[in-house]
Design a protein around this motif. Structure first.
Motif, PDB file in Angstrom:
ATOM      1  N   SER A  11      82.032  36.579  10.496  1.00 53.17           N
ATOM      2  CA  SER A  11      83.348  37.741  10.486  1.00 53.17           C
ATOM      3  C   SER A  11      82.683  38.094   8.925  1.00 53.17           C
ATOM      4  CB  SER A  11      84.766  36.516  10.690  1.00 53.17           C
ATOM      5  OG  SER A  11      84.614  35.383   9.134  1.00 53.17           O
ATOM      6  N   GLU A  12      82.439  37.278   7.411  1.00 53.57           N
ATOM      7  CA  GLU A  12      82.069  37.356   6.934  1.00 53.57           C
ATOM      8  C   GLU A  12      81.322  38.263   6.657  1.00 53.57           C
ATOM      9  OE1 GLU A  12      80.833  33.634   4.336  1.00 53.57           O
ATOM     10  OE2 GLU A  12      83.263  32.663   3.976  1.00 53.57           O
ATOM     11  N   GLU A  13      79.725  38.795   7.283  1.00 51.34           N
ATOM     12  CA  GLU A  13      79.001  39.114   7.650  1.00 51.34           C
ATOM     13  C   GLU A  13      79.766  41.052   8.168  1.00 51.34           C
ATOM     14  OE1 GLU A  13      75.861  39.107   6.240  1.00 51.34           O
ATOM     15  OE2 GLU A  13      76.384  36.971   5.609  1.00 51.34           O
ATOM     16  N   ALA A  14      80.571  40.152   9.183  1.00 53.58           N
ATOM     17  CA  ALA A  14      81.153  41.446   9.770  1.00 53.58           C
ATOM     18  C   ALA A  14      81.740  42.260   8.719  1.00 53.58           C
ATOM     19  CB  ALA A  14      81.976  41.412  10.985  1.00 53.58           C
ATOM     20  N   GLU A  15      82.401  41.707   7.517  1.00 56.63           N
ATOM     21  CA  GLU A  15      83.390  42.250   6.489  1.00 56.63           C
ATOM     22  C   GLU A  15      82.766  43.185   5.934  1.00 56.63           C
ATOM     23  OE1 GLU A  15      86.389  39.574   5.626  1.00 56.63           O
ATOM     24  OE2 GLU A  15      87.040  38.764   7.072  1.00 56.63           O
ATOM     25  N   TYR A  16      81.798  42.841   5.278  1.00 57.12           N
ATOM     26  CA  TYR A  16      80.621  43.098   5.042  1.00 57.12           C
ATOM     27  C   TYR A  16      80.025  44.334   5.267  1.00 57.12           C
ATOM     28  CZ  TYR A  16      76.541  44.014   0.969  1.00 57.12           C
ATOM     29  OH  TYR A  16      76.524  44.477   0.152  1.00 57.12           O
ATOM     30  N   VAL A  17      79.626  44.233   5.931  1.00 59.29           N
ATOM     31  CA  VAL A  17      79.021  44.662   6.935  1.00 59.29           C
ATOM     32  C   VAL A  17      80.107  46.475   6.863  1.00 59.29           C
ATOM     33  CG1 VAL A  17      78.004  46.595   8.699  1.00 59.29           C
ATOM     34  CG2 VAL A  17      76.914  44.217   7.728  1.00 59.29           C
ATOM     35  N   LYS A  31      73.419  50.090   8.775  1.00 58.27           N
ATOM     36  CA  LYS A  31      74.588  50.582   9.067  1.00 58.27           C
ATOM     37  C   LYS A  31      76.022  50.443  10.312  1.00 58.27           C
ATOM     38  CE  LYS A  31      79.592  51.042   7.105  1.00 58.27           C
ATOM     39  NZ  LYS A  31      80.782  51.534   6.136  1.00 58.27           N
ATOM     40  N   SER A  32      74.718  51.806  11.029  1.00 56.08           N
ATOM     41  CA  SER A  32      75.364  52.305  11.842  1.00 56.08           C
ATOM     42  C   SER A  32      74.601  51.028  13.014  1.00 56.08           C
ATOM     43  CB  SER A  32      74.967  53.235  12.069  1.00 56.08           C
ATOM     44  OG  SER A  32      75.350  53.811  13.298  1.00 56.08           O
ATOM     45  N   GLU A  33      73.396  50.606  12.685  1.00 57.18           N
ATOM     46  CA  GLU A  33      72.560  49.261  14.058  1.00 57.18           C
ATOM     47  C   GLU A  33      73.552  48.386  13.732  1.00 57.18           C
ATOM     48  OE1 GLU A  33      68.379  50.776  13.649  1.00 57.18           O
ATOM     49  OE2 GLU A  33      69.107  50.123  11.899  1.00 57.18           O
ATOM     50  N   LEU A  34      73.843  47.526  12.218  1.00 54.34           N
ATOM     51  CA  LEU A  34      74.972  46.286  12.239  1.00 54.34           C
ATOM     52  C   LEU A  34      75.711  46.216  13.257  1.00 54.34           C
ATOM     53  CD1 LEU A  34      73.678  45.412   9.019  1.00 54.34           C
ATOM     54  CD2 LEU A  34      72.802  44.607  11.788  1.00 54.34           C
ATOM     55  N   ARG A 223      61.741  37.662  18.167  1.00 54.37           N
ATOM     56  CA  ARG A 223      61.935  39.394  18.148  1.00 54.37           C
ATOM     57  C   ARG A 223      63.283  39.914  17.737  1.00 54.37           C
ATOM     58  NH1 ARG A 223      58.374  42.670  15.269  1.00 54.37           N
ATOM     59  NH2 ARG A 223      59.613  44.699  15.444  1.00 54.37           N
ATOM     60  N   GLN A 224      64.092  39.945  19.008  1.00 55.90           N
ATOM     61  CA  GLN A 224      65.614  40.410  18.685  1.00 55.90           C
ATOM     62  C   GLN A 224      65.870  38.988  17.387  1.00 55.90           C
ATOM     63  OE1 GLN A 224      65.942  38.543  22.762  1.00 55.90           O
ATOM     64  NE2 GLN A 224      65.979  41.005  23.570  1.00 55.90           N
ATOM     65  N   THR A 225      66.066  38.185  17.387  1.00 57.63           N
ATOM     66  CA  THR A 225      66.364  36.787  15.889  1.00 57.63           C
ATOM     67  C   THR A 225      65.704  38.295  15.207  1.00 57.63           C
ATOM     68  OG1 THR A 225      66.667  35.652  17.745  1.00 57.63           O
ATOM     69  CG2 THR A 225      66.917  34.773  15.333  1.00 57.63           C
ATOM     70  N   TYR A 226      64.710  38.367  14.753  1.00 55.65           N
ATOM     71  CA  TYR A 226      64.432  39.164  13.665  1.00 55.65           C
ATOM     72  C   TYR A 226      64.805  40.214  13.192  1.00 55.65           C
ATOM     73  CZ  TYR A 226      61.026  41.791  10.755  1.00 55.65           C
ATOM     74  OH  TYR A 226      60.176  42.604  10.100  1.00 55.65           O
ATOM     75  N   GLU A 227      65.950  41.533  14.315  1.00 54.16           N
ATOM     76  CA  GLU A 227      65.567  42.692  14.336  1.00 54.16           C
ATOM     77  C   GLU A 227      66.676  43.176  13.665  1.00 54.16           C
ATOM     78  OE1 GLU A 227      64.072  44.762  14.202  1.00 54.16           O
ATOM     79  OE2 GLU A 227      62.334  44.840  15.262  1.00 54.16           O
ATOM     80  N   ILE A 228      67.791  41.262  13.821  1.00 51.84           N
ATOM     81  CA  ILE A 228      69.316  41.534  13.115  1.00 51.84           C
ATOM     82  C   ILE A 228      68.911  41.002  11.558  1.00 51.84           C
ATOM     83  CG2 ILE A 228      72.078  40.446  13.461  1.00 51.84           C
ATOM     84  CD1 ILE A 228      70.948  40.124  16.118  1.00 51.84           C
ATOM     85  N   MET A 229      68.515  39.966  12.450  1.00 59.77           N
ATOM     86  CA  MET A 229      68.757  39.126  10.378  1.00 59.77           C
ATOM     87  C   MET A 229      68.087  39.853   9.726  1.00 59.77           C
ATOM     88  SD  MET A 229      69.237  36.633   9.441  1.00 59.77           S
ATOM     89  CE  MET A 229      70.163  35.812   7.858  1.00 59.77           C
ATOM     90  N   TRP A 230      66.955  40.370   9.720  1.00 61.33           N
ATOM     91  CA  TRP A 230      67.100  41.493   7.946  1.00 61.33           C
ATOM     92  C   TRP A 230      67.428  42.359   7.804  1.00 61.33           C
ATOM     93  CZ3 TRP A 230      65.581  46.553   7.825  1.00 61.33           C
ATOM     94  CH2 TRP A 230      65.615  47.934   9.100  1.00 61.33           C
ATOM     95  N   ARG A 231      68.405  43.154   9.077  1.00 65.67           N
ATOM     96  CA  ARG A 231      68.984  44.156   8.356  1.00 65.67           C
ATOM     97  C   ARG A 231      70.221  43.962   7.745  1.00 65.67           C
ATOM     98  NH1 ARG A 231      66.349  45.975  13.249  1.00 65.67           N
ATOM     99  NH2 ARG A 231      66.374  48.504  13.049  1.00 65.67           N
TER     100      ARG A 231
END
Length: 309
Positions: A11-17, A31-34, A223-231
């Motif tokens: 929820s902290e990450e979502a607020e920041y994004v 930002k749009s992808e996240l 791969r899916q985990t990596y794609e979210i994490m690096w963003r």
């Protein structure tokens, strides 16, 4: 994993994004992808996460740590932060720490090992291994010594002296107890919990584990985990709303390290199957914060108890 803790973090990450204001095309796209991810996965914070220490408590903790571990810490050069030591130089310094604290006499040695990606303490081999690409300044070496030397090695050193197998080899849940205390000592050296790189590392590992295991509802492969994490990392480390090439590269490198830590020994293409030690750093840190807060009146005794074996 603790779902409430994971929800608090995300929820902290979502607020920041949501609040991030992009100033270039790359950051706007990320930002749009996240935002697409967070629209599909809702996280509601229950309450603030682990409590920090007050300024007075942190000062007391730093004084205790520096006094308690002064023998080993004194062997680390008092040089500026822009003076870095390579792997062999770091190993030589840490061997002096082992010698000064009496652990070298028991057979403990620090050496460079090209097969290691991170510093590793082996209780069985009485060894601290450093990756061949290790490069640290004096401040970073102090944190490394506190984590590896005064927690992992000290616990193994004390445990073996007892001759009691469970104390020597590790009782149930010793991994989160040890890793959490190691992270906490790094934070104390830094003078803060939330602003410490050790805290960020433990928190990011928890995010990686939660994404992979599907605590958000959907188990993911490597791969899916990596794609979210690096963003997440790229947006968090943006500079004035922009993501320079070096920040993007660093975010992908960090995400790769966390991803490989999670999926090592497993099939990267199989969702939800990871090496679960990834989660113990954050969980152990929170447990140790609670433990230390309850024992501020007897810090030395509490630390003795924590590393008795």
């Amino acid at each position: 994993m603790n779902r409430e803790w994971f929800n608090d973090i995300m929820s902290e990450e979502a607020e920041y994004v949501e609040s991030f204001e992009p100033k270039d095309e790359a950051s706007a796209k990320i930002k749009s992808e996240l935002l697409d991810y967070f629209r599909q996965h809702k996280f509601e914070a229950r309450k603030p996460g682990e409590s920090d220490f007050t300024a007075e408590e942190m000062m007391q903790l730093q004084e205790t740590v520096h006094k308690r571990y002064t023998t080993g810490l004194a062997e680390i050069p008092d040089t500026d932060d822009d003076v870095y030591y390579d792997a062999e130089e770091c190993a030589a310094i840490l061997n002096r720490c082992l010698q000064a604290t009496g652990m070298a006499e028991a057979g403990w040695v620090c050496s460079v090992n090209a097969k290691k990606a991170n510093p590793v303490t082996s209780i069985d081999n009485l060894a601290l291994y450093l990756p061949s690409n290790t490069r640290r300044n004096a401040y970073e070496l102090r944190k490394l010594w506190l984590h590896e030397g005064e927690v992992h090695i000290r616990r193994g050193f004390n445990g073996k002296k007892t001759g009691v197998a469970p104390l020597a080899e590790g009782t149930a849940n010793y991994a989160d107890v040890e890793e959490g205390l190691g992270v906490l000592l790094e934070c104390i050296e830094a003078g803060s919990i939330k602003d410490s790189p050790a805290y960020a590392r433990a928190r990011d590992r928890y995010i990686t584990a939660g994404l992979a295991l599907g605590i958000d509802g959907v188990p993911k492969d490597g791969r899916q985990t990596y794609e979210i994490m690096w963003r997440l990392l790229a947006l968090r480390n943006a500079k004035n709303g922009e993501i320079p090439r070096e920040v993007l590269s660093s975010a992908k490198n960090q995400a790769t390290v966390h991803d490989e830590n999670a999926f090592r020994g497993t099939n990267f293409a199989m969702p939800g199957v990871i090496y679960s030690k990834l989660k113990v750093y954050y969980e152990g840190m929170r447990g140790n914060i609670k433990y230390i807060k309850q024992n501020m009146h007897r810090l030395d005794e509490a630390l003795d108890d924590a590393t008795m074996g």
